[in-house]
Design an enzyme around this catalytic site. Structure first.
Site, PDB file in Angstrom:
ATOM      1  CD  GLN A 297      -3.302  -4.667   6.332  1.00  0.00           C
ATOM      2  OE1 GLN A 297      -3.214  -3.787   5.664  1.00  0.00           O
ATOM      3  NE2 GLN A 297      -3.869  -5.689   5.879  1.00  0.00           N
TER       4      GLN A 297
ATOM      5  CE  LYS B  73      -3.605  -2.532   2.202  1.00  0.00           C
ATOM      6  NZ  LYS B  73      -4.306  -2.988   3.333  1.00  0.00           N
TER       7      LYS B  73
ATOM      8  CG  ASP C 240      -9.694  -0.428   4.233  1.00  0.00           C
ATOM      9  OD1 ASP C 240      -9.308  -0.731   3.470  1.00  0.00           O
ATOM     10  OD2 ASP C 240      -9.214  -1.167   5.436  1.00  0.00           O
TER      11      ASP C 240
END
Ligand code: NDP
Length: 367
Positions: A178, A134, A201
């Site tokens: 995460q 990422k 997200d």
């Protein structure tokens, strides 16, 4: 633009078929085609030896197109077309990434630097790899990234305090924590703490609810990427029979919702589903998000179906495997995404796009 990043086994297969067909053609097309066939075989063998290296796949694919396109016998035209097809499909995520980069540049021209904060708690090796990917993509798209590492022993309060700090920071546009988190931390509490306007997200209840009711929102990156990959094949989702295997909150359920929003007739399968094989074998679009290597076998794929393999499973051989038995399924499917490659990079590209959109939204500009 790197056309062949993460070039898949599928191209190797295509290349292998190309080599074989080129050999057949050589019988009628004489010495020239013979040379093509020999070169194809050598290139294939070289690439096969080092198949984990993207550069070889790229070189292999480019070589095929340049060699066969020029003065190839007519009979290999279909091979060239097949290779080009693969390029276009695999280039779908490159296109999404290029869009994000263009959006980041447009923001910068307006004096706005898009910024994504990625929090990694603990030492999970897979998570470390995902975070690295990422951060790398941010760099390539011109998006600033903050990589925040917190120890395995981090308490929920400490993590929530960090999120609150980033939520209040006007220079941070997207916040991503995460997953999975260490067991002392409640995942739901963490997701709830991310403000919806920075939830790139697309996991927060507000964004999930808005997606469900068809309102503008941040779409979850993996399911949104699946839709984009399906559409990149030119397949019209409207009216198609779509089957999603898996009903997790982050992949299966949202993938089913997005397919439904595109007017597919959707069936969601899970571990209690009866006749799963038959259901899958009737799917025009099959999305596998099971978390079991090689779960989808060739007999579960309808000829010509679009197969999207979301699974990322580390095998006993130490390699990454999808939920789909690629060898079997690719012989039947019209289109299939590879693992590694495919949905993984596309997911990250969608994250980049969500971040630029977040930056635009928070600054009240259109891009
Ligand atoms: P989960 O474990 O949360 O969900 C798996 C789903 O598969 C569940 O709904 C489960 O059913 C179903 N399932 C499990 N076994 C069977 C079976 N034998 N028959 C039918 N259904 C079954 O996984 P995720 O959704 O989080 O992830 C799925 C896969 O996708 C994983 O490999 C993960 O690593 C990968 N992934 C990849 C991403 C990417 O960017 N490419 C992003 C996110 C995930 P039930 O609900 O009944 O238990």
């Amino acid at each position: 633009m790197a056309f062949f990043d993460n070039f898949s086994k599928k191209v190797q297969d295509v290349a292998f078929v190309a080599a074989e067909k080129a050999q057949q053609v050589a019988a009628v097309a004489g010495e020239k085609a013979n040379a093509v066939a020999d070169k194809a075989k050598i290139e294939y063998e070289m690439a096969a030896e080092r198949r984990s290296m993207d550069k070889n796949y790229r070189a292999l694919g480019e070589w095929y197109v340049s060699t066969l396109e020029g003065d190839a016998p007519e009979a290999v035209a279909d091979i060239v077309a097949a290779i080009k097809d693969s390029q276009e499909n695999l280039a779908a995520y490159e296109a999404a990434k290029a869009e994000a980069a263009a959006e980041a540049a447009a923001l910068k021209a307006k004096g706005i630097e898009p910024c994504l904060a990625v929090i990694l708690v603990g030492e999970n090796p897979a998570s470390q790899v995902y975070v690295r990917g990422k951060v790398k993509d941010c760099g390539e798209c011109g998006i600033k990234s903050l990589e925040l590492r917190m120890p395995e022993t981090t308490t929920q309060e400490e993590l929530l305090a960090k999120i609150a700090e980033l939520a209040a920071d006007k220079t941070v546009n997207g916040i991503l924590v995460q997953l999975p988190l260490p067991k002392q931390i409640d995942e739901h509490a963490v997701i709830d703490a991310i403000p919806p306007e920075k939830d790139v997200d697309g996991f927060s209840p507000v964004n999930v609810g808005r997606m469900q009711t068809g309102q503008p929102c941040f779409l979850p990156c993996t399911p949104a990427g699946c839709i984009r990959m399906i559409e990149s094949t030119g397949t019209k989702i409207d009216g198609k029979n779509a089957v999603v295997i898996g009903r997790s909150n982050i992949v299966g359920k949202p993938a089913a919702l997005l397919l439904l929003a595109k007017n597919a007739t959707v069936t969601v399968c899970h571990s209690h589903t009866a006749n799963l094989k038959e259901i899958c074998a009737n799917a025009d679009i099959l999305v596998a998000a099971v978390g079991r290597a090689g779960f989808v076998t060739g007999d579960m794929v309808k000829p010509g179906a679009v197969v999207i393999d979301v699974g990322i499973n580390r095998g006993a051989d130490g390699k990454l495997h999808g939920d789909v038995n690629f060898e079997e399924a690719s012989a039947v499917a019209g289109y299939i995404t590879p693992v590694p490659g495919g949905v993984g990079p596309m997911t990250r590209a969608m994250l980049m796009k969500n971040t630029t959109q977040a930056a635009a939204m928070q600054n009240g500009v259109a891009i």
